[in-house]
Design an enzyme around this catalytic site. Sequence first.
Site, PDB file in Angstrom:
ATOM      1  N   LYS A  22       0.832  -1.208   0.000  1.00 54.06           N
ATOM      2  CA  LYS A  22       0.000   0.000   0.000  1.00 54.06           C
ATOM      3  C   LYS A  22       0.867   1.259   0.000  1.00 54.06           C
ATOM      4  CE  LYS A  22      -1.792   1.696   4.019  1.00 54.06           C
ATOM      5  NZ  LYS A  22      -1.495   3.128   4.208  1.00 54.06           N
ATOM      6  N   ASN A  23       1.864   1.299   0.881  1.00 55.98           N
ATOM      7  CA  ASN A  23       2.622   2.538   1.038  1.00 55.98           C
ATOM      8  C   ASN A  23       3.673   2.750  -0.054  1.00 55.98           C
ATOM      9  OD1 ASN A  23       1.021   3.182   3.169  1.00 55.98           O
ATOM     10  ND2 ASN A  23       2.519   2.630   4.755  1.00 55.98           N
ATOM     11  N   ARG A  93      -4.980  10.540   4.034  1.00 56.77           N
ATOM     12  CA  ARG A  93      -3.966  11.581   4.169  1.00 56.77           C
ATOM     13  C   ARG A  93      -2.916  11.517   3.070  1.00 56.77           C
ATOM     14  NH1 ARG A  93      -3.576  13.875   8.894  1.00 56.77           N
ATOM     15  NH2 ARG A  93      -1.423  14.371   8.435  1.00 56.77           N
ATOM     16  N   CYS A 117      -5.406  12.843  12.827  1.00 61.18           N
ATOM     17  CA  CYS A 117      -6.087  11.574  12.622  1.00 61.18           C
ATOM     18  C   CYS A 117      -5.955  10.729  13.872  1.00 61.18           C
ATOM     19  CB  CYS A 117      -5.574  10.850  11.382  1.00 61.18           C
ATOM     20  SG  CYS A 117      -4.059   9.965  11.617  1.00 61.18           S
ATOM     21  N   ARG A 122      -0.048  14.681  12.973  1.00 65.09           N
ATOM     22  CA  ARG A 122       0.484  14.466  11.626  1.00 65.09           C
ATOM     23  C   ARG A 122       0.485  15.705  10.726  1.00 65.09           C
ATOM     24  NH1 ARG A 122      -1.690   8.806   9.388  1.00 65.09           N
ATOM     25  NH2 ARG A 122       0.195   8.922   8.153  1.00 65.09           N
ATOM     26  N   ASP A 305       4.191   0.658  11.993  1.00 71.20           N
ATOM     27  CA  ASP A 305       3.017   0.002  11.415  1.00 71.20           C
ATOM     28  C   ASP A 305       2.871  -1.454  11.859  1.00 71.20           C
ATOM     29  OD1 ASP A 305       2.346   2.344  10.170  1.00 71.20           O
ATOM     30  OD2 ASP A 305       3.153   1.787   8.213  1.00 71.20           O
ATOM     31  N   ILE A 327       7.201   7.238  16.969  1.00 68.65           N
ATOM     32  CA  ILE A 327       6.894   7.931  15.704  1.00 68.65           C
ATOM     33  C   ILE A 327       5.620   8.768  15.814  1.00 68.65           C
ATOM     34  CG2 ILE A 327       6.534   7.655  13.203  1.00 68.65           C
ATOM     35  CD1 ILE A 327       9.253   6.597  14.050  1.00 68.65           C
ATOM     36  N   ARG A 397      -8.727  -0.525   4.048  1.00 70.35           N
ATOM     37  CA  ARG A 397      -7.841   0.492   3.487  1.00 70.35           C
ATOM     38  C   ARG A 397      -6.490  -0.106   3.155  1.00 70.35           C
ATOM     39  NH1 ARG A 397      -6.991   5.476   6.979  1.00 70.35           N
ATOM     40  NH2 ARG A 397      -5.708   5.804   5.140  1.00 70.35           N
TER      41      ARG A 397
HETATM   42  N1  EPU Z   1       5.805  14.855  10.756  1.00 64.51           N
HETATM   43  C1  EPU Z   1       5.875  16.200  11.019  1.00 64.51           C
HETATM   44  N2  EPU Z   1       5.868  17.073   9.963  1.00 64.51           N
HETATM   45  C2  EPU Z   1       5.798  16.656   8.676  1.00 64.51           C
HETATM   46  C3  EPU Z   1       5.747  15.278   8.411  1.00 64.51           C
HETATM   47  C4  EPU Z   1       5.755  14.392   9.463  1.00 64.51           C
HETATM   48  O1  EPU Z   1       5.923  16.607  12.174  1.00 64.51           O
HETATM   49  O2  EPU Z   1       5.781  17.491   7.765  1.00 64.51           O
HETATM   50  C5  EPU Z   1       5.822  13.880  11.861  1.00 64.51           C
HETATM   51  C6  EPU Z   1       4.538  13.065  11.964  1.00 64.51           C
HETATM   52  O3  EPU Z   1       3.524  13.752  12.666  1.00 64.51           O
HETATM   53  C7  EPU Z   1       5.023  11.831  12.677  1.00 64.51           C
HETATM   54  C8  EPU Z   1       6.449  11.642  12.133  1.00 64.51           C
HETATM   55  O4  EPU Z   1       6.807  12.907  11.591  1.00 64.51           O
HETATM   56  O5  EPU Z   1       5.064  12.037  14.053  1.00 64.51           O
HETATM   57  C9  EPU Z   1       6.623  10.606  11.052  1.00 64.51           C
HETATM   58  O6  EPU Z   1       5.591  10.724  10.103  1.00 64.51           O
HETATM   59  P1  EPU Z   1       5.776  10.402   8.571  1.00 64.51           P
HETATM   60  O7  EPU Z   1       5.698  11.665   7.803  1.00 64.51           O
HETATM   61  O8  EPU Z   1       6.959   9.527   8.348  1.00 64.51           O
HETATM   62  O9  EPU Z   1       4.453   9.555   8.284  1.00 64.51           O
HETATM   63  P2  EPU Z   1       3.669   9.551   6.935  1.00 64.51           P
HETATM   64  O10 EPU Z   1       4.607   9.765   5.822  1.00 64.51           O
HETATM   65  O11 EPU Z   1       2.483  10.444   7.045  1.00 64.51           O
HETATM   66  C10 EPU Z   1       3.942   7.024   6.367  1.00 64.51           C
HETATM   67  C11 EPU Z   1       3.016   5.870   6.162  1.00 64.51           C
HETATM   68  C12 EPU Z   1       2.385   5.486   7.481  1.00 64.51           C
HETATM   69  C13 EPU Z   1       3.518   5.106   8.444  1.00 64.51           C
HETATM   70  C14 EPU Z   1       4.508   6.277   8.578  1.00 64.51           C
HETATM   71  C15 EPU Z   1       5.722   5.952   9.430  1.00 64.51           C
HETATM   72  C16 EPU Z   1       2.304   6.182   3.879  1.00 64.51           C
HETATM   73  C17 EPU Z   1       1.222   6.506   2.913  1.00 64.51           C
HETATM   74  N3  EPU Z   1       1.997   6.237   5.179  1.00 64.51           N
HETATM   75  O12 EPU Z   1       3.128   8.069   6.890  1.00 64.51           O
HETATM   76  O13 EPU Z   1       1.566   4.363   7.254  1.00 64.51           O
HETATM   77  O14 EPU Z   1       2.992   4.797   9.704  1.00 64.51           O
HETATM   78  O15 EPU Z   1       4.966   6.654   7.269  1.00 64.51           O
HETATM   79  O16 EPU Z   1       6.400   4.858   8.932  1.00 64.51           O
HETATM   80  O17 EPU Z   1       3.402   5.842   3.473  1.00 64.51           O
HETATM   81  C18 EPU Z   1      -0.169   2.856   7.695  1.00 64.51           C
HETATM   82  O18 EPU Z   1       0.133   2.274   6.632  1.00 64.51           O
HETATM   83  O19 EPU Z   1      -0.968   2.359   8.534  1.00 64.51           O
HETATM   84  C19 EPU Z   1       0.428   4.150   7.986  1.00 64.51           C
HETATM   85  C20 EPU Z   1      -0.061   4.979   8.897  1.00 64.51           C
END
Ligand code: EPU
Length: 418
Positions: A22-23, A93, A117, A122, A305, A327, A397
């Site tokens: 998915k990711n 998201r 969320c 996030r 995850d 995280i 999802r």
């Molecule tokens: N963060 C910030 N500012 C930003 C971006 C992130 O403060 O601009 C913080 C977030 O709030 C969080 C941390 O950084 O505390 C890490 O978040 P990250 O940006 O890495 O998460 P993401 O990119 O939104 C992806 C996956 C998630 C997975 C996380 C961590 C996708 C589509 N989603 O989310 O997947 O948990 O990386 O590995 O790739 C899931 O599949 O269930 C899922 C939530």
Amino acid sequence: MDKILIRGGKSLNGTIPISGAKNAVLPILAATLLTDHKVHLGNIPHLRDVTTMMELLGQHGATLTVNERLGVEVDCSSVNNTLAPYNLVRTMRASVLVMGPLVARHGQAQISLPGGCAIGSRPINLHLRGLEAMGAEIDLSGGYVSAKASRLKGANIVFDLVTVTGTENLMMAATLAEGRTILENCACEPEVTDLANCLISLGAKIQGAGTSTILIDGVEALHGGSHNILPDRIETGTFMVAAAMTGGDLTMTGTDPRMLDAATQKLRQAGAIVEEGADWVRVIGPEHLRAVDIKTLPHPGFPTDLQAQYLAMNCVAHGAAMVTETIFENRFMHVSELQRLGADITVNGNTAMVRGMGTLRGAPVMATDLRASACLVLAGLAAEGETEINRVYHIDRGYERIEEKLKAVGANIQRIHG
Ligand code: EPU
């Protein structure tokens, strides 16, 4: 709303084919916005988030043809709308991943700002700051963030913290920017590397994906191509835990166990036997599991995850263990549901202390997010009696036909359509 009914206590045995990740597929679908040429993608998982991303691309003006089982051809030559509306972004998201490609290719994007969320606030401040450093003008009004740039310019960007979609968004944007972009403190997740490999096959110049520093030399345009989505390591890890928790013997095929070293190590510490091949992994559950400490970290550390699933495993293990989530600030929503099954868990800040009970007892529970739902399915499989999981739309999802895959290896599980 559908629910899942599980009569637990059966050990699971057999083979489970793993779907595309998915990711990985979500950013790669977004990346097709970077080119006017056709991109063929294979090993597409059938998931609600994938349908949402396809709907979003369609709304931008792309043509998508699902042309064979698990394959899709995306044609973004007639993209004419750069708005990602609230009704789609609020359900997923990852919609924010269209921002980098749209600004890079079309000079602008208007994205509904994703709110908080179930697992944390996030924010996307690092995505925005990066685009700004590349010359985009960022504006926020009416709940929409707009980014504009006639042509993005290469920049040196150090992420304040490791962000997966942030790394992906800026890497995509930089492929068409003028000059060189250096991204530092990048996410090293395999899905970032898969996206980079896809972009490279379309003509992008990217070095270092999979390490903390990524170098991108912008090109004038990308061409067409084809790419197969890598296997889903989180789906693989979830079924590995299913084998361990039910004292079963499961082989996951069409996957890559090298992406799961941290999770495998923890399963071995818990007492499971793990055997690995190039594209399969077999887990044999022990008679008695030992509770194991878990601390989530960016890749190659233990993945957030899989935190909920391992926490569920600790509930039926013997001994006490600490599960630390570093995280996301609110990723323990599953704890109160596991407690309904008899789990002994105390949460203090970002740490959950689990005292393994050896067993759980079935009860009605409610899924609160994707991975929390997976942990409740696992708990239900190991629990005595019947577990009813409500709000399973969360699980659709990110898990393809989970009840069918589990039924095929001996689970007493059924979906009740409602
Ligand atoms: N963060 C910030 N500012 C930003 C971006 C992130 O403060 O601009 C913080 C977030 O709030 C969080 C941390 O950084 O505390 C890490 O978040 P990250 O940006 O890495 O998460 P993401 O990119 O939104 C992806 C996956 C998630 C997975 C996380 C961590 C996708 C589509 N989603 O989310 O997947 O948990 O990386 O590995 O790739 C899931 O599949 O269930 C899922 C939530």
